[in-house]
Design a protein around this motif. Structure first.
Motif, PDB file in Angstrom:
ATOM      1  N   HIS A  88     -20.645   4.962  53.591  1.00 14.57           N
ATOM      2  CA  HIS A  88     -21.676   5.997  53.503  1.00 14.57           C
ATOM      3  C   HIS A  88     -23.014   5.367  53.890  1.00 14.57           C
ATOM      4  CE1 HIS A  88     -19.101   7.921  50.079  1.00 14.57           C
ATOM      5  NE2 HIS A  88     -18.531   8.007  51.257  1.00 14.57           N
TER       6      HIS A  88
ATOM      7  N   THR B  74     -21.635   9.428  56.760  1.00  9.88           N
ATOM      8  CA  THR B  74     -20.701   8.298  56.710  1.00  9.88           C
ATOM      9  C   THR B  74     -20.536   7.712  58.103  1.00  9.88           C
ATOM     10  OG1 THR B  74     -19.484   9.324  54.894  1.00  9.88           O
ATOM     11  CG2 THR B  74     -18.350   7.571  56.100  1.00  9.88           C
TER      12      THR B  74
ATOM     13  N   HIS C 279     -23.543  13.345  51.969  1.00 13.88           N
ATOM     14  CA  HIS C 279     -24.042  12.107  52.559  1.00 13.88           C
ATOM     15  C   HIS C 279     -23.506  11.978  53.976  1.00 13.88           C
ATOM     16  CE1 HIS C 279     -20.020  10.548  52.086  1.00 13.88           C
ATOM     17  NE2 HIS C 279     -20.050  10.987  50.840  1.00 13.88           N
TER      18      HIS C 279
ATOM     19  N   HIS D  79     -15.041   7.039  57.752  1.00 15.59           N
ATOM     20  CA  HIS D  79     -14.876   5.729  57.108  1.00 15.59           C
ATOM     21  C   HIS D  79     -14.085   4.771  57.991  1.00 15.59           C
ATOM     22  CE1 HIS D  79     -16.602   5.845  53.103  1.00 15.59           C
ATOM     23  NE2 HIS D  79     -16.137   7.067  52.926  1.00 15.59           N
TER      24      HIS D  79
ATOM     25  N   ASP E  65     -15.479  12.946  56.265  1.00 11.45           N
ATOM     26  CA  ASP E  65     -15.858  11.684  55.627  1.00 11.45           C
ATOM     27  C   ASP E  65     -14.755  10.645  55.789  1.00 11.45           C
ATOM     28  OD1 ASP E  65     -17.499  10.018  53.762  1.00 11.45           O
ATOM     29  OD2 ASP E  65     -15.792  10.344  52.435  1.00 11.45           O
TER      30      ASP E  65
HETATM   31 ZN   LIG Z   1     -16.732   8.748  51.712  1.00 10.53          ZN
END
Ligand SMILES: [Zn+2]
Length: 157
Positions: free
Chosen positions: A121, A98, A96, A57, A53
């Motif tokens: 996300h 991302t 989730h 990002h 994640d």
């Molecule tokens: Zn995140």
């Protein structure tokens, strides 16, 4: 339940074998399984690889893929452990997506950071996988908030 508690904190978890002083996530998962799998009441364990994640990002595909590989090694170790242990189910998923990663059949050499379409996300569906000897029908698509229900259903079997 065991009264022996273990706490471990590492500044950095190496992606590849770093020896006894620098265990990988797969090493740590196995050590934790050794500790908690002896509990006669059974156990529940959650392992997160948060750097997939974090790298997504900032649209760092190489970084994300390195952590996906480390997580894949961890999943392999955990699934093998669960198979040997028996009566154990492993669920693998993400909370989730991302970065809105768009993969269009690029070869390894064509993979690049520009395949990300955002830095946050997204609401894209993520897969979930269930490993283990369990006779249960799993829905093809569930809301991520239903993972807890899925765990409860498996534990209740
Ligand atoms: Zn995140």
């Amino acid at each position: 339940m065991s009264k022996d508690k273990v706490f471990a904190s590492f500044e950095e978890i190496p992606l590849e074998d770093g020896g006894d002083k620098k265990p990988t996530l797969a090493n740590l998962a196995t050590i934790a399984l050794d500790k908690i799998s002896t509990d006669e009441d059974g156990f529940f364990m959650m392992i997160e690889e948060s750097h997939i994640d974090k790298c997504s990002h900032i649209n760092d595909l190489d970084g994300a893929l390195s952590h996906v590989k480390a997580y894949d090694n961890t999943i392999k170790a955990v699934v093998e452990y669960a198979k040997a242990l028996g009566n154990t189910v492993v669920i693998v998923t993400a909370d989730h997506e991302t970065g809105g990663l768009q993969y269009n059949g690029e070869s390894d050499s064509e993979l690049n950071d520009g395949m990300y379409t955002r830095g946050e996300h997204s609401s894209a569906n993520v897969p979930y996988f269930v490993f283990g000897d369990i006779n249960m029908d799993f829905p093809k698509v569930i809301d991520n908030t239903q993972i807890a229900w899925l765990c409860k259903s498996i534990i209740s079997k």
